[in-house]
Design an enzyme around this catalytic site. Sequence first.
Site, short mmCIF file in Angstrom:
data_model
loop_
_atom_site.label_atom_id
_atom_site.label_comp_id
_atom_site.label_asym_id
_atom_site.label_seq_id
_atom_site.Cartn_x
_atom_site.Cartn_y
_atom_site.Cartn_z
N SER A 202 0.94 -1.11 0.09
CA SER A 202 -0.10 0.08 -0.09
C SER A 202 0.97 1.11 -0.11
O SER A 202 1.60 1.36 0.67
CB SER A 202 -0.83 0.04 1.08
OG SER A 202 -1.62 1.24 1.56
N HIS A 204 0.61 4.43 0.70
CA HIS A 204 0.45 5.42 2.06
C HIS A 204 1.45 5.06 3.21
O HIS A 204 1.66 5.74 3.87
CB HIS A 204 -0.69 6.00 2.30
CG HIS A 204 -1.70 4.97 3.08
ND1 HIS A 204 -1.75 5.05 4.50
CD2 HIS A 204 -2.33 3.78 2.83
CE1 HIS A 204 -2.62 4.13 4.95
NE2 HIS A 204 -2.96 3.29 3.75
N CYS A 328 -13.00 0.67 20.00
CA CYS A 328 -14.26 1.11 20.79
C CYS A 328 -15.73 0.35 20.27
O CYS A 328 -15.79 0.66 19.22
CB CYS A 328 -14.60 2.58 20.57
SG CYS A 328 -15.60 3.34 21.78
N1 PLP Z 1 -2.72 -4.71 5.88
C1 PLP Z 1 -1.89 -4.26 6.91
C2 PLP Z 1 -0.83 -5.05 7.55
C3 PLP Z 1 -2.28 -2.77 7.10
O1 PLP Z 1 -1.58 -2.44 8.26
C4 PLP Z 1 -3.09 -2.02 6.50
C5 PLP Z 1 -3.33 -0.57 6.96
O2 PLP Z 1 -3.21 -0.22 8.02
C6 PLP Z 1 -3.72 -2.51 5.26
C7 PLP Z 1 -3.74 -4.00 5.12
C8 PLP Z 1 -4.86 -1.90 4.87
O3 PLP Z 1 -4.20 -1.10 3.84
P1 PLP Z 1 -5.00 0.26 3.22
O4 PLP Z 1 -5.01 1.07 3.98
O5 PLP Z 1 -3.98 0.56 2.03
O6 PLP Z 1 -6.32 -0.39 2.48
#
Ligand code: PLP
Length: 396
Positions: A202, A204, A328
């Site tokens: 991902s 970001h 929560c």
């Molecule tokens: N998988 C893991 C281990 C993550 O930490 C995250 C996001 O926190 C995701 C998947 C999901 O990614 P996205 O926010 O790009 O959908």
Amino acid sequence: MIGEERVIYLDNNATTRTAPEAVQAMLPYFSEYYGNASSIHKFGGRLAKVVEEGRAKVAAFLGADPSEIIFTSCGTESDNAAILSSLDVCPKRRKIVISTVEHPAILNLGKDLERRGYTVVRIPVDNFGRLDMERARETIDENTAVVSVMWANNETGNLYPVEELAELAHRAGALFHTDAVQAAGKVPFKLRDMEIDMLSVSGHKFHAPKGIGALYVRRGVRFRPFVVGGHQERGRRAGTENVPYIVGMGVAAELALASFDKENTYVRKLRDDLQARLTAAIPNVRVNGDQEHRLPNTTNLSFEYIEGESILMHMDIYGICASSGSACTTGSLEPSHVMRAMGVPYTAAHGAIRFSFSRYNTQEDVDAVVDVMPGIISKIRAISPYWADFVAKNKQ
Ligand code: PLP
């Protein structure tokens, strides 16, 4: 900075700052070169080359071939696409094997698949968050379509033995997918030397913008698209190519590739310094996770006998951003599924705080946190009946 406030951002596993170089590179593709990369005319059509340049950079970052990279909208989409494709291409196999500490992108898909009649086996972890490999060996069998275990856990930073799991999956004729959303940019990849069939990332989480992800599908692995429509991404993911974000992800991948050493030296040192100084300065702090096999940027600390949310609110006054693992639900604060899966005691699970660094953090950030945390914890403990109880019991 938000307004004039100083922000000490130690929540990089939640999301990261988009690298300024990535932002600069993206800008012309919003209002100048805004064409559609699939157009026949030159104005749009020449952007196909830009998309391919981005793909090549992401492929180099992962140690893969550009033809093995599919752009998606996020890590969640990549995860969903990988699992659903595996079930589609192996229709006779009705089982998927995951771990109890997966991100909701996999865990909740698992629940959904159970409702659709699939068997989902969740491999447990021990108190340190380490996977029960014996259980994995027993469970992965000829009815398993796909094994999906994350490379690194978002809450603890724990690293999982993905190569060994890929081998187990292949021995049973199953596919192996890993959610590498947290590992990407922190652990170097050379996928061409590995047995991994599919891998999600991902943007970001490694200084590209939000709203772009990628799925690696090893050459030769059969794949059915999750998003069906146009012919984009060679028919493997429909939807007009997100040219600016692909450019941004490419630049972020290039920067990450050049920064692996920094992650393991500079970032690791900041993380270790924070952990060592907080555990020395504050009584009853527990380090959660496997300290030997962990991402260099993450530490998860439980401040016992108090609530994580309360700690975060106090930290926020000083502009310090971190996360608690709690969710929560129905008005009560439940420890996260990761803390519960690890069997972290109730008195510690509630006070778990994740600090996650990036290369943009500085020693001043660490010093500022170390300055204020002991006071914050004492203040909250002073009004905690659980802490009072603990102190009274230890006086007897
Ligand atoms: N998988 C893991 C281990 C993550 O930490 C995250 C996001 O926190 C995701 C998947 C999901 O990614 P996205 O926010 O790009 O959908």
